[in-house]
Design an enzyme around this catalytic site. Structure first.
Site, PDB file in Angstrom:
ATOM      1  N   GLY A  45      25.688 -21.287 -16.207  1.00 39.13           N
ATOM      2  CA  GLY A  45      24.466 -20.645 -16.669  1.00 39.13           C
ATOM      3  C   GLY A  45      24.147 -21.130 -18.064  1.00 39.13           C
ATOM      4  N   GLN A  50      20.596 -21.287 -26.385  1.00 37.74           N
ATOM      5  CA  GLN A  50      21.605 -22.357 -26.401  1.00 37.74           C
ATOM      6  C   GLN A  50      20.990 -23.758 -26.482  1.00 37.74           C
ATOM      7  OE1 GLN A  50      23.830 -20.605 -22.846  1.00 37.74           O
ATOM      8  NE2 GLN A  50      25.480 -21.545 -24.018  1.00 37.74           N
ATOM      9  N   CYS A  94      32.286 -20.704 -22.902  1.00 41.49           N
ATOM     10  CA  CYS A  94      30.855 -20.832 -23.198  1.00 41.49           C
ATOM     11  C   CYS A  94      30.598 -22.245 -23.684  1.00 41.49           C
ATOM     12  CB  CYS A  94      30.473 -19.820 -24.271  1.00 41.49           C
ATOM     13  SG  CYS A  94      28.745 -19.899 -24.738  1.00 41.49           S
ATOM     14  N   LEU A  95      29.537 -22.854 -23.163  1.00 42.47           N
ATOM     15  CA  LEU A  95      29.211 -24.219 -23.584  1.00 42.47           C
ATOM     16  C   LEU A  95      28.978 -24.298 -25.089  1.00 42.47           C
ATOM     17  CD1 LEU A  95      26.723 -25.242 -20.737  1.00 42.47           C
ATOM     18  CD2 LEU A  95      29.122 -25.917 -20.967  1.00 42.47           C
ATOM     19  N   HIS A 136      26.916 -12.379 -19.338  1.00 39.70           N
ATOM     20  CA  HIS A 136      27.210 -13.340 -20.406  1.00 39.70           C
ATOM     21  C   HIS A 136      25.911 -13.972 -20.920  1.00 39.70           C
ATOM     22  CE1 HIS A 136      29.788 -16.784 -22.069  1.00 39.70           C
ATOM     23  NE2 HIS A 136      28.555 -17.261 -22.154  1.00 39.70           N
ATOM     24  N   GLU A 137      25.045 -14.387 -19.979  1.00 44.68           N
ATOM     25  CA  GLU A 137      23.809 -15.079 -20.383  1.00 44.68           C
ATOM     26  C   GLU A 137      22.825 -14.128 -21.050  1.00 44.68           C
ATOM     27  OE1 GLU A 137      23.978 -18.156 -20.499  1.00 44.68           O
ATOM     28  OE2 GLU A 137      25.680 -18.414 -19.158  1.00 44.68           O
ATOM     29  N   HIS A 140      23.522 -13.655 -24.592  1.00 47.65           N
ATOM     30  CA  HIS A 140      22.994 -14.730 -25.454  1.00 47.65           C
ATOM     31  C   HIS A 140      21.589 -14.383 -25.952  1.00 47.65           C
ATOM     32  CE1 HIS A 140      25.907 -17.968 -25.506  1.00 47.65           C
ATOM     33  NE2 HIS A 140      26.033 -17.976 -24.199  1.00 47.65           N
TER      34      HIS A 140
HETATM   35 CO    CO Z   1      27.589 -18.834 -23.143  1.00 45.65          CO
END
Ligand code: CO
Length: 171
Positions: A45, A50, A94-95, A136-137, A140
């Site tokens: 995701g 991000q 997380c990226l 999680h997303e 963000h």
């Molecule tokens: Co993340």
């Protein structure tokens, strides 16, 4: 604008993202770039902050464990959790937070409301891994990272790694 993967401690990751008021060309361009970056980075995701855009948009791979090339990746606009229940603990990464993973306690099932790219309101239920991905997303979009959700003891354990990321980001 140059869209690229933003990493901790980039300040855009800490902003509360603004709701999307209408679908315009900008949204299409942001979506295209988010899809490109998600594919390049191989995540499950991605939220707009991000890629440097403080808007309430996210992409989610609907079958997070799928290895299929034609995977179902959907855009959710102004997503909101309307119901949440149960508990699920999964090791998250997380990226935007390179090299760190930790178990996070989340809800095990959620209901979600959002708009799609036709500007229709959609509702869906998600459980387990998919429910965790949405939580999680959506975090963000509120400037929250998974490392914020760890116990104080775990935060202490990870503090050196986070410090290192901060140092690398500045240099
Ligand atoms: Co993340």
């Amino acid at each position: 604008m140059d869209y690229y993967l933003r990493k901790y401690p980039d300040p855009v990751l800490r902003q509360k993202a603004k709701p999307v008021l209408e679908l315009d060309d900008d949204i299409a361009i942001i979506e295209e770039n988010m899809r490109r970056i998600l594919k390049e980075e191989g995540g499950v995701g991605l939220a707009a902050p991000q890629v440097g855009v403080s808007k309430r948009l996210l992409l989610v791979r609907m079958d997070p464990l799928s290895k299929d090339d034609k995977e179902d990746v959907r855009l959710f606009i102004n997503p909101e959790i309307t119901e949440a229940d149960g508990e699920k603990v999964i090791e998250e990464g997380c990226l935007s937070v390179t090299g760190i993973s930790a178990e996070v306690k989340r809800f095990g099932s959620i209901r979600l409301q959002a708009k799609n790219t036709e500007w229709d309101v959609l509702e869906l239920s998600a459980t387990d891994l998919l429910a965790v991905v949405f939580q999680h997303e959506i975090d963000h979009l509120d400037g929250i990272l998974f490392v914020d959700r760890l116990s104080p003891a775990k935060k202490v354990l990870l503090s050196a790694k986070l410090k290192k990321l901060k140092k690398e980001w500045k240099s």
